[in-house]
Motif scaffolding. Sequence first.
Motif, PDB file in Angstrom:
ATOM      1  N   ARG A 177     -30.066  53.655 -12.445  1.00  0.00           N
ATOM      2  CA  ARG A 177     -30.948  53.975 -13.581  1.00  0.00           C
ATOM      3  C   ARG A 177     -30.698  55.395 -14.089  1.00  0.00           C
ATOM      4  O   ARG A 177     -30.880  55.677 -15.271  1.00  0.00           O
ATOM      5  CB  ARG A 177     -32.412  53.802 -13.180  1.00  0.00           C
ATOM      6  CG  ARG A 177     -32.805  52.348 -13.039  1.00  0.00           C
ATOM      7  CD  ARG A 177     -34.245  52.196 -12.583  1.00  0.00           C
ATOM      8  NE  ARG A 177     -34.600  50.791 -12.505  1.00  0.00           N
ATOM      9  CZ  ARG A 177     -35.533  50.298 -11.703  1.00  0.00           C
ATOM     10  NH1 ARG A 177     -36.226  51.117 -10.901  1.00  0.00           N
ATOM     11  NH2 ARG A 177     -35.801  49.019 -11.696  1.00  0.00           N
ATOM     12  N   THR A 223     -30.415  50.863  -6.971  1.00  0.00           N
ATOM     13  CA  THR A 223     -31.107  50.634  -8.242  1.00  0.00           C
ATOM     14  C   THR A 223     -31.519  51.949  -8.899  1.00  0.00           C
ATOM     15  O   THR A 223     -31.227  52.162 -10.088  1.00  0.00           O
ATOM     16  CB  THR A 223     -32.351  49.735  -8.026  1.00  0.00           C
ATOM     17  OG1 THR A 223     -31.930  48.492  -7.469  1.00  0.00           O
ATOM     18  CG2 THR A 223     -33.072  49.484  -9.333  1.00  0.00           C
ATOM     19  N   GLU A 224     -32.179  52.813  -8.170  1.00  0.00           N
ATOM     20  CA  GLU A 224     -32.656  54.079  -8.759  1.00  0.00           C
ATOM     21  C   GLU A 224     -31.489  54.951  -9.194  1.00  0.00           C
ATOM     22  O   GLU A 224     -31.541  55.579 -10.256  1.00  0.00           O
ATOM     23  CB  GLU A 224     -33.571  54.821  -7.785  1.00  0.00           C
ATOM     24  CG  GLU A 224     -34.902  54.123  -7.563  1.00  0.00           C
ATOM     25  CD  GLU A 224     -35.667  53.849  -8.853  1.00  0.00           C
ATOM     26  OE1 GLU A 224     -35.732  54.735  -9.735  1.00  0.00           O
ATOM     27  OE2 GLU A 224     -36.193  52.733  -9.002  1.00  0.00           O
ATOM     28  N   VAL A 258     -31.631  48.610 -16.028  1.00  0.00           N
ATOM     29  CA  VAL A 258     -31.317  48.215 -14.658  1.00  0.00           C
ATOM     30  C   VAL A 258     -32.629  47.685 -14.083  1.00  0.00           C
ATOM     31  O   VAL A 258     -33.579  48.442 -13.914  1.00  0.00           O
ATOM     32  CB  VAL A 258     -30.798  49.396 -13.821  1.00  0.00           C
ATOM     33  CG1 VAL A 258     -30.547  48.966 -12.374  1.00  0.00           C
ATOM     34  CG2 VAL A 258     -29.545  49.994 -14.443  1.00  0.00           C
ATOM     35  N   LYS A 259     -32.671  46.393 -13.803  1.00  0.00           N
ATOM     36  CA  LYS A 259     -33.923  45.771 -13.360  1.00  0.00           C
ATOM     37  C   LYS A 259     -33.750  45.114 -11.998  1.00  0.00           C
ATOM     38  O   LYS A 259     -32.819  44.348 -11.786  1.00  0.00           O
ATOM     39  CB  LYS A 259     -34.387  44.735 -14.376  1.00  0.00           C
ATOM     40  CG  LYS A 259     -35.697  44.097 -13.966  1.00  0.00           C
ATOM     41  CD  LYS A 259     -36.291  43.223 -15.018  1.00  0.00           C
ATOM     42  CE  LYS A 259     -37.614  42.723 -14.485  1.00  0.00           C
ATOM     43  NZ  LYS A 259     -38.373  41.993 -15.405  1.00  0.00           N
ATOM     44  N   ARG A 260     -34.679  45.406 -11.111  1.00  0.00           N
ATOM     45  CA  ARG A 260     -34.702  44.806  -9.773  1.00  0.00           C
ATOM     46  C   ARG A 260     -35.552  43.544  -9.842  1.00  0.00           C
ATOM     47  O   ARG A 260     -36.710  43.588 -10.262  1.00  0.00           O
ATOM     48  CB  ARG A 260     -35.316  45.815  -8.804  1.00  0.00           C
ATOM     49  CG  ARG A 260     -35.012  45.573  -7.372  1.00  0.00           C
ATOM     50  CD  ARG A 260     -35.351  46.843  -6.582  1.00  0.00           C
ATOM     51  NE  ARG A 260     -34.924  46.708  -5.227  1.00  0.00           N
ATOM     52  CZ  ARG A 260     -35.700  46.273  -4.241  1.00  0.00           C
ATOM     53  NH1 ARG A 260     -36.946  45.957  -4.470  1.00  0.00           N
ATOM     54  NH2 ARG A 260     -35.220  46.165  -3.019  1.00  0.00           N
ATOM     55  N   PHE A 267     -24.185  45.132  -3.364  1.00  0.00           N
ATOM     56  CA  PHE A 267     -24.509  46.289  -4.191  1.00  0.00           C
ATOM     57  C   PHE A 267     -23.791  47.542  -3.688  1.00  0.00           C
ATOM     58  O   PHE A 267     -23.415  48.412  -4.473  1.00  0.00           O
ATOM     59  CB  PHE A 267     -26.020  46.500  -4.197  1.00  0.00           C
ATOM     60  CG  PHE A 267     -26.575  47.225  -5.387  1.00  0.00           C
ATOM     61  CD1 PHE A 267     -25.769  47.850  -6.320  1.00  0.00           C
ATOM     62  CD2 PHE A 267     -27.938  47.281  -5.576  1.00  0.00           C
ATOM     63  CE1 PHE A 267     -26.308  48.512  -7.417  1.00  0.00           C
ATOM     64  CE2 PHE A 267     -28.494  47.933  -6.668  1.00  0.00           C
ATOM     65  CZ  PHE A 267     -27.674  48.548  -7.582  1.00  0.00           C
ATOM     66  N   GLU A 275     -37.635  41.270  -8.157  1.00  0.00           N
ATOM     67  CA  GLU A 275     -38.404  41.125  -6.931  1.00  0.00           C
ATOM     68  C   GLU A 275     -39.180  39.819  -6.869  1.00  0.00           C
ATOM     69  O   GLU A 275     -39.439  39.305  -5.791  1.00  0.00           O
ATOM     70  CB  GLU A 275     -39.335  42.318  -6.777  1.00  0.00           C
ATOM     71  CG  GLU A 275     -38.543  43.612  -6.633  1.00  0.00           C
ATOM     72  CD  GLU A 275     -39.388  44.805  -6.279  1.00  0.00           C
ATOM     73  OE1 GLU A 275     -40.385  44.638  -5.558  1.00  0.00           O
ATOM     74  OE2 GLU A 275     -39.022  45.908  -6.706  1.00  0.00           O
ATOM     75  N   ASP A 317     -29.258  49.690  -1.544  1.00  0.00           N
ATOM     76  CA  ASP A 317     -29.780  49.360  -2.870  1.00  0.00           C
ATOM     77  C   ASP A 317     -29.708  50.626  -3.731  1.00  0.00           C
ATOM     78  O   ASP A 317     -30.435  51.583  -3.493  1.00  0.00           O
ATOM     79  CB  ASP A 317     -31.219  48.860  -2.743  1.00  0.00           C
ATOM     80  CG  ASP A 317     -31.811  48.402  -4.065  1.00  0.00           C
ATOM     81  OD1 ASP A 317     -31.285  48.767  -5.134  1.00  0.00           O
ATOM     82  OD2 ASP A 317     -32.825  47.683  -4.018  1.00  0.00           O
ATOM     83  N   ALA A 324     -28.409  43.036  -3.693  1.00  0.00           N
ATOM     84  CA  ALA A 324     -28.727  43.973  -2.612  1.00  0.00           C
ATOM     85  C   ALA A 324     -28.832  43.162  -1.321  1.00  0.00           C
ATOM     86  O   ALA A 324     -29.574  42.190  -1.248  1.00  0.00           O
ATOM     87  CB  ALA A 324     -30.039  44.700  -2.903  1.00  0.00           C
ATOM     88  N   VAL A 370     -30.606  43.244 -10.523  1.00  0.00           N
ATOM     89  CA  VAL A 370     -30.417  43.411  -9.086  1.00  0.00           C
ATOM     90  C   VAL A 370     -31.192  42.314  -8.360  1.00  0.00           C
ATOM     91  O   VAL A 370     -32.424  42.251  -8.425  1.00  0.00           O
ATOM     92  CB  VAL A 370     -30.887  44.803  -8.608  1.00  0.00           C
ATOM     93  CG1 VAL A 370     -30.681  44.949  -7.105  1.00  0.00           C
ATOM     94  CG2 VAL A 370     -30.180  45.892  -9.384  1.00  0.00           C
TER      95      VAL A 370
END
Length: 177
Positions: free
Chosen positions: A133, A129-130, A140-142, A76, A144, A127, A111, A171
């Motif tokens: 977004r 991600t934020e 954009v989806k993590r 990432f 988990e 990471d 990540a 992600v």
Amino acid sequence: MTYKECLSTAMEELSLDPLVRFVGYGVRYGGRAAGTLKGVPESMCIETPVAENLMASMAIGLALGGLRPVVYIERFDFILNALDAIVNHLDKLQALSDGQFNPRVILRVVAGNRGKPLFTGTTHTQDFTEAMRCLVGFPVKRLEDPVDIIPSYNYAHDWLKKPHGHSTMLVELKDSI
């Protein structure tokens, strides 16, 4: 199923679509995306150098040509090298072309690991991600939880098929693989 098994199943399901192409470093040779592309025909995998801007730009071109690319970015951290293609072109080409062009791509981003042996260092574990977004208008989806993986890739694939669809960034977490 484990996290990795869910990823492998999701990739195999994507490969049932003859228009899908997997683009990136290590998708055809070497690790085959951490082994998650073992069930995908090699003919659907386009190997690239480690050049994230090239990968994203190539995917935009493939999408404009009618294919449905899935870009594999193993670290990432190096998405930063592809931001011009992702933020200024992939995300905005529909608006820039007054709706004439709408490339749609799945960005499969990993990540890096922090909790497993062989910690790869701070430059391989960031990471964004934020930040992503905030930079793009598409989801954009993590990922988990393993139960979210297959539905998330199915969702992203469904949007690739729609004429007025959108791209999606998913992600993955290396610590979970």
